[in-house]
Design a protein around this motif. Structure first.
Motif, short mmCIF file in Angstrom:
data_model
loop_
_atom_site.label_atom_id
_atom_site.label_comp_id
_atom_site.label_asym_id
_atom_site.label_seq_id
_atom_site.Cartn_x
_atom_site.Cartn_y
_atom_site.Cartn_z
N PHE A 1 -114.50 75.03 21.03
CA PHE A 1 -115.09 73.89 20.50
C PHE A 1 -116.63 74.41 20.10
O PHE A 1 -117.14 75.15 20.42
N PRO B 1 -113.36 70.13 17.92
CA PRO B 1 -112.90 71.68 17.56
C PRO B 1 -113.50 72.43 16.66
O PRO B 1 -113.74 71.64 15.50
N THR C 1 -118.71 66.94 21.09
CA THR C 1 -118.29 68.29 20.57
C THR C 1 -116.86 68.16 19.98
O THR C 1 -116.06 67.39 20.45
N ARG D 1 -108.89 74.23 27.03
CA ARG D 1 -108.04 74.52 25.79
C ARG D 1 -106.89 73.63 25.54
O ARG D 1 -106.60 73.15 24.69
N ARG E 1 -108.40 70.64 24.08
CA ARG E 1 -108.63 70.78 22.54
C ARG E 1 -107.07 70.54 21.73
O ARG E 1 -107.04 70.07 20.80
N ARG E 2 -105.97 71.09 22.72
CA ARG E 2 -104.62 70.93 22.16
C ARG E 2 -104.23 69.24 21.88
O ARG E 2 -103.89 69.20 20.62
N LEU F 1 -114.33 65.38 21.73
CA LEU F 1 -114.39 65.58 23.31
C LEU F 1 -116.05 65.08 23.64
O LEU F 1 -117.02 65.65 23.22
N LEU G 1 -106.27 66.89 21.39
CA LEU G 1 -107.12 66.09 20.23
C LEU G 1 -106.42 66.00 19.18
O LEU G 1 -106.05 66.89 18.46
#
Length: 207
Positions: free
Chosen positions: A180, A206, A204, A122, A125-126, A134, A128
């Motif tokens: 994702f 988001p 991958t 997580r 993801r934040r 990813l 990116l």
């Protein structure tokens, strides 16, 4: 926590050898050259990904790893590759960077050892940026029930000798739980004992 004698002197060369085997290096070559722009490598370890970066595609690399005892060898490989890399001695559950800081997050052979992989994903993801990617290459939960049973049997001993590595983590499930969508997923067994060698790799975004 201060690393034990085993963690300082035995585990680093053992991990470096295992993670640098030819079939593992071939897996790295499938993923690392795809990194672009501002890159965060989570679990940079001893720097085994360094030879495979495409220098024409990356602008800056930040390497994250709490195992400070691995950084010396990582620095040697960084210098050999002619790359500029900022090493950060922290785990990925709390990445010390603002939102949308990176165009690529690269994670190879790392999700198996992170204590809280969902929290770490997580965070990845934040950080990116919009349109970021990813890239991942991990071993994990096998598709065959007989192999999974062996993964479960071996885990208590394996985790102790392999730096907290988990044999049976479900990588696609973790990615999806972290928000994702797996855009490009490949799987297969590598040569070797099956409880250790089922692999997931790909790209991958988001969701």
């Amino acid at each position: 926590m201060t690393p034990s004698w085993y963690e300082r002197y035995i585990l680093p060369p053992a991990l470096d050898f295992a993670c640098g085997l030819p079939m593992v290096s071939r897996q790295r070559q499938l993923i690392v050259p795809l990194a672009r722009g501002r890159v965060l490598e989570v679990g940079i370890g001893t720097g085994l990904n360094m030879p495979w970066y495409d220098k024409t595609r990356v602008t800056h690399i930040t390497g994250l790893d709490p195992a400070l005892q691995l950084h010396a060898l990582a620095r040697e490989r960084i210098a050999e590759a002619g790359l500029e890399v900022e090493l950060v001695g922290l785990s990925a559950e709390q990445i010390p960077r603002p939102d949308a800081s990176f165009d690529t997050v690269l994670v190879t052979y790392t999700l198996c050892t992170i204590a809280e992989p969902l929290a770490a994903l997580r965070e990845m993801r934040r950080v990116l940026a919009p349109g970021g990617q990813l890239l991942f290459c991990e071993h994990g939960r096998a598709p065959d029930e007989s192999v999974r049973r062996w993964q479960d049997r071996l885990q208590p001993m394996w985790g102790k000798v392999a730096g907290g590595c988990h044999l049976g983590r479900d990588i696609p499930a973790l990615l999806q739980q972290a928000g994702f969508g797996v855009a490009n997923l490949h799987t297969r067994y590598l040569p070797g004992p099956r409880p250790f060698t089922f692999h997931y790799w790909g790209e991958t975004l988001p969701a």
